[in-house]
Design an enzyme around this catalytic site. Structure first.
Site, PDB file in Angstrom:
ATOM      1  CG  ASP A 187      43.237  48.259  37.613  1.00 12.42           C
ATOM      2  OD1 ASP A 187      42.143  48.804  37.410  1.00 12.42           O
ATOM      3  OD2 ASP A 187      43.829  47.600  36.741  1.00 12.42           O
TER       4      ASP A 187
ATOM      5  CG  ASP B 128      40.287  43.248  33.573  1.00 13.10           C
ATOM      6  OD1 ASP B 128      40.467  42.093  33.985  1.00 13.10           O
ATOM      7  OD2 ASP B 128      39.898  43.495  32.421  1.00 13.10           O
TER       8      ASP B 128
END
Length: 227
Positions: A9, A11
């Site tokens: 991922d 953020d």
């Protein structure tokens, strides 16, 4: 046999712009008379822009007042504010341990992917100087379903040409962990409050290849906690 790919991922795993998202959403919501605080903002973690807007409108009791065009304008306003706030992003914003992990994975020939719902992901990677580190980045604009649906991770695996059973996914949001698990990948969670992750870490600083290799050698459904 070791894992063939690691899919990240963005953020909260590669960098942390959550506070910038909050500032942008808070300003956008205030413009239509809705107040949101940090506690409410935590509900928006790991979900798409339009899903976040829907939750804000529901929170403010104004969902019925905004049609699809009006919602699109609000989402665009939020993104414009967010992009302005990203202007100061550079390599100093890379989270601890991530640069070293990406280098070590590349040296071992392990494929590296990005599975982010952010349409700004390419610009963020460029600002961080990490674009070349990733072998494949999912184009979020082409996704039909958002996390916790596994589509984004299955798309990343397909782009890297690896089977989900050969890959590890790293997430900091519950929706992301659920998506990884649903895809058939092995899941690593950053944050002690995550449920169902195969390996739970307090910080990205704990990430390294030997740790991932040790995790890979454990039973797929075992849940480990590293403090």
């Amino acid at each position: 046999m070791t894992f063939a790919a690691v899919i990240f991922d963005l953020d909260g795993v590669i960098t942390d712009t959550a506070h910038l998202h909050f500032q942008a959403w808070q300003a956008t919501a205030a413009g239509i008379g809705i107040a949101i605080d940090a506690a409410f903002n935590a509900q928006l973690k790991g979900i798409s822009r339009m899903d976040s807007l829907e939750r804000i409108l529901q929170h403010g009791g104004k969902a019925a007042r905004y049609d699809a065009d009006a919602r699109a304008r609000l989402a665009a306003q939020k993104n414009a504010r967010y992009v302005e706030l990203l202007a100061g992003l550079d390599r100093r914003a890379i989270l601890p341990g991530i640069s070293e992990l990406l280098e070590a994975l590349a040296q071992r020939g392990i494929a590296i992917g990005l599975a982010s719902v952010s349409l700004n992901a390419p610009a963020i990677l460029a600002a961080l100087g990490l674009t070349s580190r990733f072998n494949y980045c999912v184009d979020a604009s082409r996704l039909r379903r958002t996390k916790p649906d596994p589509e984004i991770f299955l798309t990343a695996c397909a782009g890297l040409q690896v089977a989900p059973a050969q890959a590890i996914g790293i997430e900091d949001a519950q929706a992301g962990i659920d998506a990884i698990n649903a895809s058939g990948m092995r899941s690593v969670g950053i944050g002690s409050d995550l449920q169902g992750a195969g390996l739970v870490l307090d910080s990205t600083a704990q990430l390294n290849v030997p740790l991932l290799q040790a995790f890979w050698s454990t039973q797929p459904r075992a849940v480990a906690q590293v403090n």
